[in-house]
Motif scaffolding. Structure first.
Motif, PDB file in Angstrom:
ATOM      1  N   ALA A   1       0.812   4.163  -2.829  1.00 39.25           N
ATOM      2  CA  ALA A   1       0.885   5.555  -2.480  1.00 39.25           C
ATOM      3  C   ALA A   1       1.847   6.229  -3.130  1.00 39.25           C
ATOM      4  N   ASN A   2       3.057   5.777  -3.100  1.00 39.54           N
ATOM      5  CA  ASN A   2       4.092   6.492  -3.757  1.00 39.54           C
ATOM      6  C   ASN A   2       3.905   6.564  -5.138  1.00 39.54           C
ATOM      7  N   ILE A   3       3.725   5.649  -5.528  1.00 38.30           N
ATOM      8  CA  ILE A   3       3.384   5.639  -7.151  1.00 38.30           C
ATOM      9  C   ILE A   3       2.286   6.761  -7.622  1.00 38.30           C
ATOM     10  N   THR A   4       1.138   6.721  -6.959  1.00 37.29           N
ATOM     11  CA  THR A   4       0.088   7.734  -7.205  1.00 37.29           C
ATOM     12  C   THR A   4       0.292   9.083  -6.813  1.00 37.29           C
ATOM     13  N   LYS A   5       1.106   9.118  -5.769  1.00 33.22           N
ATOM     14  CA  LYS A   5       1.842  10.586  -5.419  1.00 33.22           C
ATOM     15  C   LYS A   5       2.736  11.067  -6.447  1.00 33.22           C
ATOM     16  N   TYR A   6       3.560  10.340  -6.995  1.00 32.79           N
ATOM     17  CA  TYR A   6       4.576  10.723  -8.021  1.00 32.79           C
ATOM     18  C   TYR A   6       3.804  10.690  -9.188  1.00 32.79           C
TER      19      TYR A   6
ATOM     20  N   ASP B   1       0.866  -1.269  -0.101  1.00 33.19           N
ATOM     21  CA  ASP B   1       0.064  -0.154  -0.003  1.00 33.19           C
ATOM     22  C   ASP B   1       1.025   1.240   0.066  1.00 33.19           C
ATOM     23  N   GLU B   2       1.993   1.150   0.844  1.00 34.69           N
ATOM     24  CA  GLU B   2       2.871   2.379   0.949  1.00 34.69           C
ATOM     25  C   GLU B   2       3.570   2.639  -0.684  1.00 34.69           C
ATOM     26  N   ILE B   3       3.970   1.439  -1.198  1.00 35.76           N
ATOM     27  CA  ILE B   3       4.612   1.764  -2.685  1.00 35.76           C
ATOM     28  C   ILE B   3       3.479   2.147  -3.562  1.00 35.76           C
TER      29      ILE B   3
END
Length: 466
Positions: A369-374, A365-367
């Motif tokens: 979220a990072n993908i979505t943010k970037y 989920d953290e990965i």
């Protein structure tokens, strides 16, 4: 010189070093890299496989090859990107096959002052033949992950480095499934037990040699929050070398010294730093990972590891004999593997079904979220760059129209200059927004799909599914 009829080795010595060989930027480059070649040739025990990073020029590569050819007669300088990836693999045995796999996500061209995108970072792959059977094959992966320019989790390139760790893990897992010895090494630009580190050790069967021997070693520099939480005293330089495996930012490295020490060194003084000196900034960024090929034990009927770890150490800490500077801004990491005493099997190893291992679901989920943010950041960048392109086109046309009513020649010249420069900048921004950012967003979608798919399989495995 080694030949194809030589018996398979019972011991394997590995060395990995970031040479800091940036052309026009790294100081004393020629002298240092030549001496690196001398020290590799003089190493005891001698290395059998060497991986180098930041060896950017053919000149430096050939200088090292000239000094080590008698020991490591086979070598490959890998080409990638615009300026080259700086990756080199040297071997005692023949290199049967090579490949340069560039990372789909690797920096941004707009960050030209950082250079990660321009060098085309990736994985230098080599299949090395150590003996006559398929079990005598080592698949070597040498890499240099994207540099962190801010501390995690605020690093704007965290998504890139995470994706790169995911990619090299897939390559190493595939090699392990072929039954070969897997060696992954390089400057991974990550801290032990960081997200990228956990991805590599979870999604491939390789293990970090240093943590095998020193499971309680540091997980960052003493000044880093992750290490401060452990409540340990600030280590000495000697402790960092022998226990923590620190390869970067050591107080022993002359390229990390303060101005006073550097001035003394510039005057020719051989400044000595004691091993008891406090070393709060040193950390481990360089790694050797390995996964053993398997062999059938006829006495037990089980598959056992063919190679085991004997030792690991930080090396290349010596200074240049006349300049008294460190040979690189990194130290090397070195390891020795030993082969089991049983006779090598003649059975061809084709595929091994490796057990599926997964990270906790919240990590996926953290990965994601990072993908979505970037991805959101890059979508905004694309709109801004394409909007800037349109604005500059209109400005350029406006300047050209203004030339018609210009009362003076110098005004016309200024308008033409603004039109030309504006058009050039606009086209460049339009290309980055329309081509590069679009390509990056597609790579992010591929990475996102793979992570989601793995997360679903982790849920299925937790629920007892296939």
């Amino acid at each position: 010189m080694a030949s194809r009829v030589d018996p398979p080795p019972s011991q394997l010595r590995i060395l990995s070093l970031n040479c800091w060989g940036l052309k026009f930027i790294s100081k004393l480059r020629n002298e240092r890299l030549s001496e690196i070649g001398n020290q590799i040739a003089a190493a005891h025990p001698p290395p059998d496989i060497v991986g180098l990073q930041e060896c950017w020029t053919q000149q430096d590569y050939l200088a090292i090859r000239d000094r080590t050819h008698h020991l490591l007669p086979y070598g490959k300088f890998y080409h990638s990107g615009i300026f080259g990836g700086g990756l080199v693999i040297l071997s005692r045995w023949p290199i049967e096959e090579t490949n340069m796999v560039q990372y789909p996500l690797n920096g941004r061209p707009a960050a030209f002052y950082r250079g990660d995108w321009f060098v085309g970072k990736g994985v230098a792959c080599a299949r090395i033949r150590m003996g006559p059977t398929k079990s005598d094959v080592a698949e070597v992966f040498c890499t240099h992950l994207h540099a962190p320019y801010e501390a995690e989790p605020f690093d704007s390139y965290l998504c890139h480095r995470t994706a790169q760790a995911w990619e090299i893990a897939k390559l190493m897992r595939g090699a392990a499934e072929r039954g070969h010895l897997v060696i992954g090494m390089g400057d991974f630009n990550m801290l032990p037990l960081s997200l990228a580190h956990r991805i590599i050790e979870t999604h491939s069967p390789v293990r970090d040699v240093w943590r095998i021997l020193h499971p309680d070693s540091s997980i960052g520099a003493a000044r880093d929050p992750v290490e401060k939480m452990r409540g340990l005293p600030v280590p000495s330089t000697e402790y960092n070398l022998k226990v923590n495996g620190a390869t970067c930012d050591s107080a022993l490295n002359t390229w990390r010294w303060n101005k006073a020490h550097k001035r003394r060194l510039d005057k020719g003084e051989n400044v000595v730093i004691e091993g008891s000196v406090s070393d709060p900034n040193a950390k481990r960024l360089d790694y050797i990972f390995f996964s053993s090929g398997r062999r059938h034990d006829p006495t037990t009927g089980q598959e056992t590891a063919e190679w085991t770890l004997k030792d690991a150490n930080v090396g290349m800490t010596m200074r240049h004999p006349t300049l008294h500077c460190s040979l690189s801004d990194h130290f090397s990491v070195e390891a020795t593997l030993v082969r089991s005493a049983a006779e090598p099997t003649t059975v061809d190893h084709i595929h091994y079904a490796l057990p599926d291992t997964y990270l906790p679901l919240d990590v996926y989920d953290e990965i994601l979220a990072n993908i979505t943010k970037y991805a959101k950041r890059e979508q905004i960048q694309r709109r801004l760059r394409l909007g800037h392109f349109g604005y500059q086109i209109l400005l350029s046309i406006g300047c050209l129209v203004g030339v018609w009513w210009s009362p003076h020649n110098y005004v016309s010249f200024i308008l033409m200059l603004v039109s030309t420069l504006g058009f050039g900048v606009g086209v460049l921004d339009g290309l980055m927004g329309g081509l590069f950012v679009s390509s990056e967003l597609r790579a992010l979608k591929e990475f996102q799909w793979e992570v989601r798919n793995t997360r679903e399989r982790a849920i299925s495995a937790a629920n007892g599914g296939s």
